[in-house]
Design a protein around this motif. Structure first.
Motif, short mmCIF file in Angstrom:
data_model
loop_
_atom_site.label_atom_id
_atom_site.label_comp_id
_atom_site.label_asym_id
_atom_site.label_seq_id
_atom_site.Cartn_x
_atom_site.Cartn_y
_atom_site.Cartn_z
N THR A 1 -2.80 -1.25 2.08
CA THR A 1 -2.08 -2.36 1.45
C THR A 1 -0.68 -2.50 2.02
O THR A 1 -0.19 -3.61 2.24
N GLN B 1 -10.46 -1.77 -4.41
CA GLN B 1 -9.04 -1.68 -4.14
C GLN B 1 -8.76 -0.94 -2.83
O GLN B 1 -9.26 0.16 -2.60
N GLU B 2 -7.96 -1.55 -1.96
CA GLU B 2 -7.59 -0.91 -0.71
C GLU B 2 -6.69 0.29 -1.00
O GLU B 2 -6.06 0.37 -2.04
N LYS C 1 -7.43 -5.62 -8.77
CA LYS C 1 -8.76 -5.49 -8.18
C LYS C 1 -9.52 -4.35 -8.85
O LYS C 1 -8.91 -3.37 -9.29
N GLU D 1 -1.80 -8.47 -7.31
CA GLU D 1 -3.18 -8.82 -6.97
C GLU D 1 -3.97 -7.56 -6.63
O GLU D 1 -5.12 -7.39 -7.04
N TRP D 2 -3.35 -6.66 -5.87
CA TRP D 2 -3.98 -5.40 -5.47
C TRP D 2 -4.34 -4.56 -6.69
O TRP D 2 -5.44 -4.03 -6.81
N LYS E 1 -0.18 3.06 -8.07
CA LYS E 1 -1.61 3.24 -8.32
C LYS E 1 -1.87 4.37 -9.32
O LYS E 1 -2.75 4.26 -10.17
#
Length: 196
Positions: A174, A168-169, A163, A159-160, A96
């Motif tokens: 996740t 986004q989680e 987002k 996919e994450w 991230k």
């Protein structure tokens, strides 16, 4: 010392230029000539540092993961509770924090990177547990199941990442989603192989 600074500068320019090119086209369409022109660095200088563009992309990813202790991560896995012990939150936090790179990385199907190799290093540990617990009846089936799960994990991460930031989680959330999916796959396989 001056030489080290020049080397670091050259590598930085090449890495940044490659990331900019990757926003326009897939890795296999980028030539060394094109990269050198963009970075204003000669081909000879490029080859003094890298054998090819894939070596450069590997170095970028290794640099991102330099703070992550893969060997310690593998040693601390608890076979008896896998997959629920597979805590990917630290890896996902790194992904991230380098989202721009990884969005490009995953969107151009470059799954043969550090993260993929890290998952492959888990293979024998995980598949031997599956066979020992009779979740899968033999090593060949367990190996195929691992490939299925590995590609699924990478697809979820892709996919994450794609987002919107507000949707986004968290990395921890996740990681928990991935573990829940892996646990359900494992339970299904175990129930199928051990009916009644």
């Amino acid at each position: 010392m001056k030489s080290d600074h020049r080397i670091n500068y050259t590598k930085h320019v090449l890495q940044q230029s490659l990331l900019e090119l990757l926003e326009e086209k897939p890795l296999n369409k980028i030539t060394i000539k094109e990269l050198c022109m963009k970075s204003n660095i000669s081909r000879a200088t490029f080859y003094a540092h890298y054998v090819d563009i894939y070596a450069l992309i590997t170095e970028i990813e290794k640099h991102i993961f330099s703070s992550f202790q893969l060997e310690e991560f593998l040693l601390n896995l608890d076979n008896d509770s896998f997959p629920t012990s597979l805590n990917l939150a630290n890896i996902l936090s790194l992904v991230k924090s380098h989202a721009t790179f990884y969005k490009i990385f995953f969107n151009h199907h470059m799954h043969d990177g550090y993260m993929s190799k890290a998952l492959v290093q888990l293979q024998s540990k995980i598949t031997s547990y599956w066979v020992k617990k009779n979740i899968y009846s033999d090593q060949i089936t367990a190996d195929y199941a691992f490939v299925f799960c590995k590609n699924g994990v990478l697809a979820v991460i892709k996919e994450w990442l794609n987002k919107d930031a507000l949707l986004q989680e968290t990395p921890q959330a996740t990681s928990e989603v991935i573990n829940e999916i892996l646990a359900s796959v494992q339970k299904f396989a175990s129930d199928t192989n051990n009916p009644g």
